[in-house]
Design a protein around this motif. Sequence first.
Motif, PDB file in Angstrom:
ATOM      1  N   SER A 104       7.724  -3.623   5.846  1.00 10.07           N
ATOM      2  CA  SER A 104       7.950  -2.315   5.236  1.00 10.07           C
ATOM      3  C   SER A 104       9.389  -1.863   5.447  1.00 10.07           C
ATOM      4  N   PRO A 105       9.940  -1.150   4.466  1.00 14.75           N
ATOM      5  CA  PRO A 105      11.256  -0.558   4.675  1.00 14.75           C
ATOM      6  C   PRO A 105      11.173   0.491   5.781  1.00 14.75           C
ATOM      7  N   PRO A 106      12.273   0.732   6.474  1.00 15.27           N
ATOM      8  CA  PRO A 106      12.212   1.723   7.554  1.00 15.27           C
ATOM      9  C   PRO A 106      11.848   3.106   7.016  1.00 15.27           C
ATOM     10  N   GLU A 107      11.134   3.848   7.841  1.00 18.30           N
ATOM     11  CA  GLU A 107      10.706   5.191   7.457  1.00 18.30           C
ATOM     12  C   GLU A 107      11.936   6.082   7.331  1.00 18.30           C
ATOM     13  N   PRO A 108      12.029   6.869   6.262  1.00 19.60           N
ATOM     14  CA  PRO A 108      13.195   7.744   6.110  1.00 19.60           C
ATOM     15  C   PRO A 108      13.232   8.775   7.233  1.00 19.60           C
ATOM     16  N   VAL A 135       0.861  -1.180   0.000  1.00 20.35           N
ATOM     17  CA  VAL A 135       0.000   0.000   0.000  1.00 20.35           C
ATOM     18  C   VAL A 135       0.894   1.226   0.000  1.00 20.35           C
ATOM     19  N   ARG A 136       0.692   2.109  -0.988  1.00 12.95           N
ATOM     20  CA  ARG A 136       1.475   3.343  -1.061  1.00 12.95           C
ATOM     21  C   ARG A 136       0.569   4.513  -0.694  1.00 12.95           C
ATOM     22  N   LEU A 137       0.853   5.130   0.467  1.00  2.62           N
ATOM     23  CA  LEU A 137       0.066   6.258   0.948  1.00  2.62           C
ATOM     24  C   LEU A 137       1.003   7.319   1.508  1.00  2.62           C
ATOM     25  N   ALA A 138       0.712   8.559   1.226  1.00  7.31           N
ATOM     26  CA  ALA A 138       1.456   9.706   1.753  1.00  7.31           C
ATOM     27  C   ALA A 138       2.953   9.575   1.475  1.00  7.31           C
ATOM     28  N   GLY A 139       3.304   9.083   0.279  1.00  4.64           N
ATOM     29  CA  GLY A 139       4.701   8.997  -0.095  1.00  4.64           C
ATOM     30  C   GLY A 139       5.475   7.864   0.557  1.00  4.64           C
ATOM     31  N   ARG A 140       4.808   6.986   1.271  1.00  2.00           N
ATOM     32  CA  ARG A 140       5.476   5.878   1.949  1.00  2.00           C
ATOM     33  C   ARG A 140       4.811   4.574   1.530  1.00  2.00           C
ATOM     34  N   GLU A 141       5.624   3.556   1.304  1.00  2.00           N
ATOM     35  CA  GLU A 141       5.076   2.257   0.923  1.00  2.00           C
ATOM     36  C   GLU A 141       5.094   1.324   2.117  1.00  2.00           C
ATOM     37  N   ARG A 142       3.944   0.724   2.392  1.00  3.07           N
ATOM     38  CA  ARG A 142       3.817  -0.279   3.452  1.00  3.07           C
ATOM     39  C   ARG A 142       3.742  -1.641   2.784  1.00  3.07           C
ATOM     40  N   VAL A 143       4.578  -2.567   3.204  1.00  2.62           N
ATOM     41  CA  VAL A 143       4.589  -3.926   2.680  1.00  2.62           C
ATOM     42  C   VAL A 143       4.215  -4.847   3.831  1.00  2.62           C
ATOM     43  N   VAL A 144       3.071  -5.514   3.713  1.00  3.41           N
ATOM     44  CA  VAL A 144       2.600  -6.394   4.779  1.00  3.41           C
ATOM     45  C   VAL A 144       2.208  -7.742   4.191  1.00  3.41           C
ATOM     46  N   VAL A 145       2.377  -8.784   5.000  1.00  4.86           N
ATOM     47  CA  VAL A 145       1.942 -10.122   4.627  1.00  4.86           C
ATOM     48  C   VAL A 145       0.752 -10.465   5.509  1.00  4.86           C
TER      49      VAL A 145
END
Length: 131
Positions: free
Chosen positions: A90-94, A58-68
Amino acid sequence: MASDEGNGPVRVDSWIWSVRLTKTRSAAGTACRAGHVRVNGERAKPAQPVRAGDEVRVRLAGRERVVVVSRLITKRVGAPVAAECYVDNSPPEPPREQVAVVAVRDRGTGRPTKRDRRDLERLQGGRGGGR
């Protein structure tokens, strides 16, 4: 509890909303229609079924969340219960960038002088240096 583990698949927009990845169900549907949701690498429509073991991006507000998906639910639950329904890959938040300095002029001081404009340009990254 609102679990559909034995009843088969759940709509992806409903599941994204239920596990609190989006604030509203309509926002989840809108994200799906806009192409911001992928299930197992494929673009997902709002009614696409999701099953345990599927990877949801899910890509929201410029951040991608990857969940299983680890558990299927259809009703919105509290945050601690929602966190048990997926594995977050998810990759760590910048890191947040430092807040930029904003030049503030006192109200009623009139137009900026040439020196003031040069100082503002220097603060804003050196735009409009000279002729």
